[in-house]
Write an enzyme that holds these catalytic residues in place. Structure first.
Site, PDB file in Angstrom:
ATOM      1  N   SER A  22       3.437  -2.083  10.296  1.00  0.00           N
ATOM      2  CA  SER A  22       4.899  -2.022  10.437  1.00  0.00           C
ATOM      3  C   SER A  22       5.609  -3.339  10.089  1.00  0.00           C
ATOM      4  O   SER A  22       6.595  -3.702  10.731  1.00  0.00           O
ATOM      5  CB  SER A  22       5.280  -1.558  11.849  1.00  0.00           C
ATOM      6  OG  SER A  22       4.761  -0.261  12.084  1.00  0.00           O
TER       7      SER A  22
ATOM      8  N   HIS B 161      -9.514   1.205   4.923  1.00  0.00           N
ATOM      9  CA  HIS B 161      -8.238   1.359   5.636  1.00  0.00           C
ATOM     10  C   HIS B 161      -8.466   2.302   6.820  1.00  0.00           C
ATOM     11  O   HIS B 161      -9.255   3.248   6.724  1.00  0.00           O
ATOM     12  CB  HIS B 161      -7.181   1.927   4.684  1.00  0.00           C
ATOM     13  CG  HIS B 161      -5.796   1.895   5.246  1.00  0.00           C
ATOM     14  ND1 HIS B 161      -5.357   2.820   6.158  1.00  0.00           N
ATOM     15  CD2 HIS B 161      -4.768   1.043   5.040  1.00  0.00           C
ATOM     16  CE1 HIS B 161      -4.111   2.533   6.491  1.00  0.00           C
ATOM     17  NE2 HIS B 161      -3.727   1.458   5.821  1.00  0.00           N
TER      18      HIS B 161
ATOM     19  N   GLU C 288      -6.841   4.684   7.903  1.00  0.00           N
ATOM     20  CA  GLU C 288      -6.637   6.110   7.576  1.00  0.00           C
ATOM     21  C   GLU C 288      -7.874   6.695   6.907  1.00  0.00           C
ATOM     22  O   GLU C 288      -8.226   7.852   7.131  1.00  0.00           O
ATOM     23  CB  GLU C 288      -5.380   6.263   6.685  1.00  0.00           C
ATOM     24  CG  GLU C 288      -4.112   6.092   7.512  1.00  0.00           C
ATOM     25  CD  GLU C 288      -2.920   5.559   6.729  1.00  0.00           C
ATOM     26  OE1 GLU C 288      -2.936   5.595   5.494  1.00  0.00           O
ATOM     27  OE2 GLU C 288      -1.971   5.088   7.386  1.00  0.00           O
TER      28      GLU C 288
ATOM     29  N   GLY D 120       2.742  -1.119   4.251  1.00  0.00           N
ATOM     30  CA  GLY D 120       2.822   0.281   3.856  1.00  0.00           C
ATOM     31  C   GLY D 120       4.254   0.676   3.541  1.00  0.00           C
ATOM     32  O   GLY D 120       4.788   0.386   2.469  1.00  0.00           O
ATOM     33  N   GLY D 121       4.904   1.321   4.503  1.00  0.00           N
ATOM     34  CA  GLY D 121       6.243   1.900   4.312  1.00  0.00           C
ATOM     35  C   GLY D 121       7.242   0.985   3.609  1.00  0.00           C
ATOM     36  O   GLY D 121       7.918   1.412   2.658  1.00  0.00           O
TER      37      GLY D 121
ATOM     38  N   GLY E   8       2.341   2.299  10.669  1.00  0.00           N
ATOM     39  CA  GLY E   8       3.251   3.421  10.466  1.00  0.00           C
ATOM     40  C   GLY E   8       3.925   3.889  11.747  1.00  0.00           C
ATOM     41  O   GLY E   8       4.513   4.972  11.781  1.00  0.00           O
TER      42      GLY E   8
ATOM     43  N   GLU F 112      -5.373  -4.997  10.711  1.00  0.00           N
ATOM     44  CA  GLU F 112      -4.343  -3.970  10.882  1.00  0.00           C
ATOM     45  C   GLU F 112      -4.608  -3.200  12.172  1.00  0.00           C
ATOM     46  O   GLU F 112      -5.370  -2.224  12.166  1.00  0.00           O
ATOM     47  CB  GLU F 112      -4.387  -2.988   9.710  1.00  0.00           C
ATOM     48  CG  GLU F 112      -4.109  -3.608   8.374  1.00  0.00           C
ATOM     49  CD  GLU F 112      -3.487  -2.596   7.422  1.00  0.00           C
ATOM     50  OE1 GLU F 112      -2.359  -2.834   6.990  1.00  0.00           O
ATOM     51  OE2 GLU F 112      -4.114  -1.562   7.163  1.00  0.00           O
TER      52      GLU F 112
ATOM     53  N   ASN G  39       0.871  -1.188   0.000  1.00  0.00           N
ATOM     54  CA  ASN G  39       0.000   0.000   0.000  1.00  0.00           C
ATOM     55  C   ASN G  39       0.900   1.228   0.000  1.00  0.00           C
ATOM     56  O   ASN G  39       1.481   1.568   1.026  1.00  0.00           O
ATOM     57  CB  ASN G  39      -0.888  -0.031   1.263  1.00  0.00           C
ATOM     58  CG  ASN G  39      -1.711   1.239   1.407  1.00  0.00           C
ATOM     59  OD1 ASN G  39      -1.845   2.017   0.468  1.00  0.00           O
ATOM     60  ND2 ASN G  39      -2.266   1.442   2.604  1.00  0.00           N
ATOM     61  N   TRP G  40       0.991   1.862  -1.159  1.00  0.00           N
ATOM     62  CA  TRP G  40       1.921   2.997  -1.272  1.00  0.00           C
ATOM     63  C   TRP G  40       1.379   4.277  -0.658  1.00  0.00           C
ATOM     64  O   TRP G  40       2.102   5.278  -0.565  1.00  0.00           O
ATOM     65  CB  TRP G  40       2.238   3.248  -2.745  1.00  0.00           C
ATOM     66  CG  TRP G  40       3.270   2.313  -3.304  1.00  0.00           C
ATOM     67  CD1 TRP G  40       3.871   1.267  -2.638  1.00  0.00           C
ATOM     68  CD2 TRP G  40       3.813   2.334  -4.615  1.00  0.00           C
ATOM     69  NE1 TRP G  40       4.763   0.648  -3.482  1.00  0.00           N
ATOM     70  CE2 TRP G  40       4.753   1.272  -4.693  1.00  0.00           C
ATOM     71  CE3 TRP G  40       3.615   3.123  -5.736  1.00  0.00           C
ATOM     72  CZ2 TRP G  40       5.476   1.001  -5.857  1.00  0.00           C
ATOM     73  CZ3 TRP G  40       4.328   2.863  -6.886  1.00  0.00           C
ATOM     74  CH2 TRP G  40       5.262   1.808  -6.935  1.00  0.00           C
ATOM     75  N   LYS G  41       0.105   4.287  -0.324  1.00  0.00           N
ATOM     76  CA  LYS G  41      -0.519   5.516   0.207  1.00  0.00           C
ATOM     77  C   LYS G  41      -0.229   6.696  -0.749  1.00  0.00           C
ATOM     78  O   LYS G  41      -0.204   6.494  -1.955  1.00  0.00           O
ATOM     79  CB  LYS G  41      -0.032   5.798   1.622  1.00  0.00           C
ATOM     80  CG  LYS G  41      -0.139   4.557   2.509  1.00  0.00           C
ATOM     81  CD  LYS G  41       0.057   4.845   3.946  1.00  0.00           C
ATOM     82  CE  LYS G  41       0.112   3.528   4.714  1.00  0.00           C
ATOM     83  NZ  LYS G  41       0.049   3.692   6.137  1.00  0.00           N
TER      84      LYS G  41
HETATM   85  C1  PEP Z   1      -0.762   0.124   5.939  1.00  0.00           C
HETATM   86  O1  PEP Z   1      -0.763   1.244   5.476  1.00  0.00           O
HETATM   87  O2  PEP Z   1      -1.696  -0.633   5.665  1.00  0.00           O
HETATM   88  C2  PEP Z   1       0.363  -0.280   6.785  1.00  0.00           C
HETATM   89  C3  PEP Z   1       0.301  -1.417   7.395  1.00  0.00           C
HETATM   90  O3  PEP Z   1       1.404   0.612   6.894  1.00  0.00           O
HETATM   91  P1  PEP Z   1       2.852   0.311   7.579  1.00  0.00           P
HETATM   92  O4  PEP Z   1       3.323  -1.025   7.034  1.00  0.00           O
HETATM   93  O5  PEP Z   1       3.708   1.431   7.126  1.00  0.00           O
HETATM   94  O6  PEP Z   1       2.632   0.243   9.046  1.00  0.00           O
END
Ligand code: PEP
Length: 272
Positions: A232, A114, A116, A253-254, A192, A186, A29-31
């Site tokens: 994470s 999500h 967010e 994500g990251g 994040g 999640e 997930n590049w956001k």
């Molecule tokens: C996400 O955005 O779904 C996520 C899990 O981000 P991160 O891996 O950066 O915590």
């Protein structure tokens, strides 16, 4: 070689065999990240890499980059999706994209609900359920995100909340349609933040979720719905998390922003 070394060799071999025999879904997930140039560089790095046949690799870029994915990944096994969509085919919905637009560019997955989107854009379960329905009806696989915040986790009342999110999110589909859905657990406190849920916490929660899915939708369907973990995840912790029971893959994500890290994480999940 002492007995500890031998034990380690045996343990590593067992882990390798487990990872080699299980199929994983790896979703990036590049956001709201990357420039056009960075996207091209990423795609050039992965397009000729052999990710193998066992795992499924999916990237969800910002929607304006979908045309690059369609162009560059035309002959690749790597799949892609969107981070959100609006539950209508078209119309006066400024700023939104539809399943039809996503599909036109070859998107096969949609991340929905999500945390967010739920917290920053006030998306509720009912709205998420409409998106799930339109995806399922139009051959886009919805990845439905659920997860508790830190207070709920500390107060130990997160399980009813997770059940509620699943029940409501999937309330507009039924029967075999449920087999097209993916659930991503999640925990908000792990997204994040650099703080990952421990493999024990993931295993315990995923076991609970699996039981709930079986109770609610029956064994045939409940045992099949993939359960991803997200929060994470990176190349240092993915191996241990993958060994937790009932983990079908990861929403990342990251760490998904680096092509090299995606390749390394897939290697780990391939038992290499
Ligand atoms: C996400 O955005 O779904 C996520 C899990 O981000 P991160 O891996 O950066 O915590």
């Amino acid at each position: 070689m002492n007995s500890q070394d031998i034990e380690k060799i045996v343990r590593d071999e067992i882990i390798k065999n487990i990872l080699q025999s299980q199929e994983f879904l790896l979703v990036g997930n590049w956001k709201m990240n990357k420039t056009k140039q960075e996207v091209v560089a990423f795609l050039d790095e992965i397009v000729n890499h052999d990710f193998g046949d066992k795992n499924t690799v999916v990237i969800a870029p910002p929607s304006p980059f979908l045309y690059l994915f369609e162009d560059k990944l035309r002959y690749s096994k790597i799949l892609y999706g969107v981070q959100n969509l609006f539950p209508k085919e078209n119309g006066a919905y400024t700023g939104e994209i539809s399943y039809a637009i996503a599909k036109d560019f070859g998107a096969k997955y949609a991340i929905l609900g999500h945390s967010e989107r739920r917290t920053l854009f006030y998306e509720c379960d009912m709205f998420v359920s409409k998106k799930v329905r339109i995806c399922v009806q139009n051959q886009i696989k919805p990845i439905v995100c659920i997860g508790e915040d830190l207070n709920q986790r500390k107060g130990n009342d997160y399980k009813p909340y997770l059940m509620h999110q699943i029940k409501e999110g999937l309330s507009r589909i039924s029967g075999d349609e449920l087999l097209n859905v993916i659930i991503a657990y999640e925990p908000i406190w792990a997204i994040g933040t650099g703080e990952t849920a421990s493999p024990e916490q993931v295993e315990e929660t995923h076991m609970f979720l699996r039981q709930y899915l079986i109770e609610e939708y029956g064994n045939e369907i409940g045992k099949e719905i993939p359960l991803l973990y997200g929060g994470s995840v990176n190349k240092s912790n993915i191996r241990d998390l993958a060994l937790a029971q009932n983990v079908s893959g990861f929403l990342i994500g990251g760490a998904s922003l680096s092509a090299q890290t995606m390749i390394e994480m897939n290697n780990i999940l391939s038992g290499k």
